[in-house]
Design an enzyme around this catalytic site. Structure first.
Site, PDB file in Angstrom:
ATOM      1  N   TYR A 195       0.860  -1.185   0.000  1.00 31.14           N
ATOM      2  CA  TYR A 195       0.000   0.000   0.000  1.00 31.14           C
ATOM      3  C   TYR A 195       0.899   1.239   0.000  1.00 31.14           C
ATOM      4  CZ  TYR A 195      -3.162   3.709   1.239  1.00 31.14           C
ATOM      5  OH  TYR A 195      -3.862   4.888   1.211  1.00 31.14           O
TER       6      TYR A 195
ATOM      7  N   ASP B  82       9.239   2.938   1.252  1.00 31.33           N
ATOM      8  CA  ASP B  82       8.113   3.708   1.772  1.00 31.33           C
ATOM      9  C   ASP B  82       7.986   3.371   3.260  1.00 31.33           C
ATOM     10  OD1 ASP B  82       5.674   4.696   2.596  1.00 31.33           O
ATOM     11  OD2 ASP B  82       4.557   3.992   0.839  1.00 31.33           O
TER      12      ASP B  82
ATOM     13  N   LYS C 269       2.886   9.966   8.340  1.00 29.97           N
ATOM     14  CA  LYS C 269       2.139   9.474   9.491  1.00 29.97           C
ATOM     15  C   LYS C 269       2.656   9.989  10.839  1.00 29.97           C
ATOM     16  CE  LYS C 269      -0.725   6.015   7.558  1.00 29.97           C
ATOM     17  NZ  LYS C 269      -0.498   5.358   6.260  1.00 29.97           N
TER      18      LYS C 269
HETATM   19  C1  LIG Z   1      -0.671   5.799   4.860  1.00 31.85           C
HETATM   20  C2  LIG Z   1       0.355   5.406   3.890  1.00 31.85           C
HETATM   21  C3  LIG Z   1       0.557   6.137   2.704  1.00 31.85           C
HETATM   22  C4  LIG Z   1      -0.301   7.322   2.321  1.00 31.85           C
HETATM   23  O1  LIG Z   1      -0.184   8.384   3.221  1.00 31.85           O
HETATM   24  P1  LIG Z   1      -1.341   9.503   3.268  1.00 31.85           P
HETATM   25  O2  LIG Z   1      -0.813  10.512   4.244  1.00 31.85           O
HETATM   26  O3  LIG Z   1      -2.578   8.804   3.756  1.00 31.85           O
HETATM   27  O4  LIG Z   1      -1.488  10.041   1.907  1.00 31.85           O
HETATM   28  C5  LIG Z   1       1.555   5.716   1.852  1.00 31.85           C
HETATM   29  N1  LIG Z   1       2.327   4.651   2.135  1.00 31.85           N
HETATM   30  C6  LIG Z   1       2.169   3.933   3.277  1.00 31.85           C
HETATM   31  C7  LIG Z   1       3.077   2.783   3.550  1.00 31.85           C
HETATM   32  C8  LIG Z   1       1.178   4.277   4.183  1.00 31.85           C
HETATM   33  O5  LIG Z   1       1.010   3.540   5.282  1.00 31.85           O
END
Ligand SMILES: *Cc1c(COP(=O)(O)O)cnc(C)c1O
Length: 439
Positions: free
Chosen positions: A159, A260, A289
Site C-alpha cells: 500500500y 516507503d 504518518k
Molecule cells: C498511509 C500510507 C501512505 C499514504 O499516506 P497519506 O498521508 O494517507 O497520503 C503511503 N504509504 C504507506 C506505507 C502508508 O502507510
C-alpha cells in the site's frame, strides 16, 4: 435538513445528520451508511465521545489515529510547540522563503535516517511524498538520457497511498486496479513476499525477484516497497533479508530503490526505521504518518546526493514540484517537537514493552475458531481471521471493552501510542480478542 450557522453550537444528532448527508469519510459511500462515533476531544491515549457508545464515554485509542499519534493526544510538549509557532507565524510560502522549523526538521531527518540520504522534500501527505519519490526516480533517469527507464517494480500486498501513481503500486486487488485498468500506469509485480519476520529467505522467491529485475532492468526506474511491514495492504511481516536482496539486485541492474517508511518509520517496528532491520539504505525514502506525532499533516521524501545531482544536471535541472503548503511551519514545529520527544526517551524500551504486552494480550486469539494467524512485531499487533471481518460487530465488541479499533478486510489489528500504560495495553489486548471473536 438543518443549516449550520457560524458560532451556533450543533447538537450531536444534527452533526451526525449533516455528516451523513454531506461529508465523505475514508473509503466511504455517499451518503454514509455507517454512523461514525462523534469525538469531542482527546487526551493522553483516550478519545472522549460526545455521547456514550456501548456504555463508554471514553475509548482507549488502539489505532494511534492510523500510526500517527505516537505520543498520544494533547501532549504538553507538542501543544506548546504548536502554540509557540502560532505566535510567530502559522504559514508562509516556501518558494523564495525559508524558516527555522523546516530547516531544523530537514537537518534532523538527514541525521537520523541512513547516511546516504542527504536531501529532503517536505510534502503535505504521504501519498504526495510517494508521488515525489516517483518523480525523483523518473526524472533522475530522464536527466541521464534514459527516459525509457520509467516503470516501477514492487511486490503484491503493498500500500503506497491513494493518488494515482501510488495506486499503481498498491496491491492490484486491494488497490482496485480493475476499476482503473485503462488509467493507471502498468507496473511490474512480484508475488507477495513470503510471510514471517523471522523466516529464512525463500530461495524460489529470491529467484523470482532476481529474474524480474534482470528481465525488466532496461525499463525500470525504481523498485518501491514497504520495508519489513506491509501495512494497509494486509498487515503482513517479511524477512529483512529480502530488503538486502533488493539492494543488491538494484545495484547490479542500475535501478533505484525506494523504501516507503510512511507507516513503519519512527520506531513502530522496533527499529527507528524498518530499513535498520536489514542494515541497508534506500536511494529514496518516504516518511509521514508519525512524523508530526499525529498533530498536523506533513510528509517527507529523502534522497541521496546521487539522485539529487542526477536531477540537477538534467536538461530541466530542477525538481518541478512545490505544494502550496510546503514546509508548513506549524506542522514542522510539531514534527520537531515530536522527534525531540521520541529521541530524548528510550523509545526502544517502550516499543519492546508494548510488543511484549501485545504478545501476551493477543495470544488467546490463537485459540479462537475463525482465527488464521496472530502476529506481533514492535508496537504492532495483528489478528488475521479466515473470513472477512464483520466490521460493525467487531467494532462494537471493542467499544464494549472501552477501546477504539478499526478492523478491515480479514484483520483486527492495533498499533497503540507509545505512551500507553500497562492497564490500557491489557484492555486493548482484551478488546482485540473480543473483536476477533465477534467479527
Ligand atoms: C498511509 C500510507 C501512505 C499514504 O499516506 P497519506 O498521508 O494517507 O497520503 C503511503 N504509504 C504507506 C506505507 C502508508 O502507510
Amino acid at each position: 435538513m438543518p443549516q449550520p450557522r457560524p458560532r451556533t453550537p450543533l447538537d450531536p444528532r444534527t452533526l451526525l445528520d449533516l455528516d451523513q448527508a454531506h461529508v465523505w469519510h475514508p473509503y466511504g459511500p455517499m451518503p454514509g451508511t455507517a454512523t461514525p462515533l462523534l469525538v469531542e476531544s482527546a487526551a493522553g491515549v483516550r478519545l472522549r465521545l460526545a455521547e456514550p457508545a456501548e456504555g463508554h464515554r471514553e475509548l482507549v485509542d488502539g489505532m494511534s489515529s492510523w500510526w500517527a499519534a505516537i505520543h498520544g493526544y494533547g501532549h504538553p510538549v507538542l501543544d506548546a510547540a504548536v502554540r509557540g509557532q502560532l505566535d510567530r507565524m502559522s504559514h508562509v510560502m516556501f518558494g523564495g522563503l525559508t524558516h527555522e522549523p523546516a530547516v531544523r526538521l530537514a537537518a534532523t531527518l538527514v541525521e537520523i535516517t541512513p547516511a546516504p540520504l542527504q536531501h529532503v522534500f517536505l510534502a503535505d501527505s504521504g501519498s504526495v511524498s510517494v508521488e515525489v519519490a516517483v518523480k525523483m526516480c523518473l526524472q533522475y533517469w530522464a536527466s541521464l538520457g534514459r527516459p525509457e527507464k520509467h516503470r516501477l517494480l514492487t511486490w503484491r500486498g503493498g500500500y503506497h497511498g491513494d493518488t494515482f501513481h501510488p495506486m499503481s503500486v498498491c496491491d492490484p486487488k486491494g488497490g482496485m486496479h480493475r476499476l482503473w485498468g485503462g488509467v493507471l500506469p502498468r507496473q511490474v509485480f512480484a508475488g507477495e513476499p513470503p510471510a514471517g519476520f523471522d523466516a529464512a529467505v525463500d530461495e524460489a522467491y529470491a529467484a523470482e525477484l532476481a529474474d524480474l529485475l534482470e528481465r525488466h532492468a532496461g525499463e525500470l526506474a525504481a523498485v518501491i516497497v514497504e520495508p519489513v511491514v506491509q501495512g494497509a495492504g494486509g498487515m503482513r511481516f517479511h524477512s529483512p533479508g529480502y530488503l538486502r536482496l533488493l539492494r543488491e539486485l538494484c545495484d547490479a541492474h542500475d535501478v533505484l530503490l525506494v523504501f516507503d517508511e510512511i507507516a513503519t518509520g519512527f520506531g513502530r517496528t522496533g527499529e527507528l526505521f524498518a530499513a535498520g532491520h536489514a542494515g541497508v539504505a534506500p536511494d529514496v525514502m518516504c516518511l509521514g504518518k508519525a512524523l508530526t506525532g499525529g498533530y498536523l499533516t506533513m510528509a517527507a521524501t529523502l534522497c541521496t546526493s546521487r539522485v539529487a545531482d542526477g536531477i540537477s544536471r538534467g536538461e530541466v535541472p530542477v525538481l518541478a514540484h512545490g505544494p502550496t503548503f510546503m514546509g508548513n511551519p506549524l506542522a514542522a514545529a510539531a514534527a520537531n517537537a515530536s522527534l525531540g520527544l521520541l529521541l530524548d526517551q528510550d523509545w526502544r524500551t517502550e516499543v519492546k514493552r508494548i510488543e511484549s504486552a501485545l504478545r501476551t494480550g493477543l495470544a488467546p486469539a490463537a485459540e479462537l475458531p475463525g482465527v488464521a494467524d496472530v502476529r506481533v512485531l514492535g508496537a504492532i499487533g495483528v489478528v488475521q481471521l479466515d473470513h472477512p471481518v464483520d466490521m460493525a460487530a467487531a467494532t462494537r465488541a471493542a467499544t464494549r471493552h472501552g477501546v477504539w479499533l478499526r478492523p478491515f478486510r480479514d484483520l483486527v489489528y492495533t498499533m497503540p501510542p507509545y505512551v500507553t500504560g500497562e492497564d490500557d495495553l491489557a484492555r486493548i489486548g482484551e478488546a482485540v480478542v473480543a473483536a476477533a471473536a465477534a467479527g
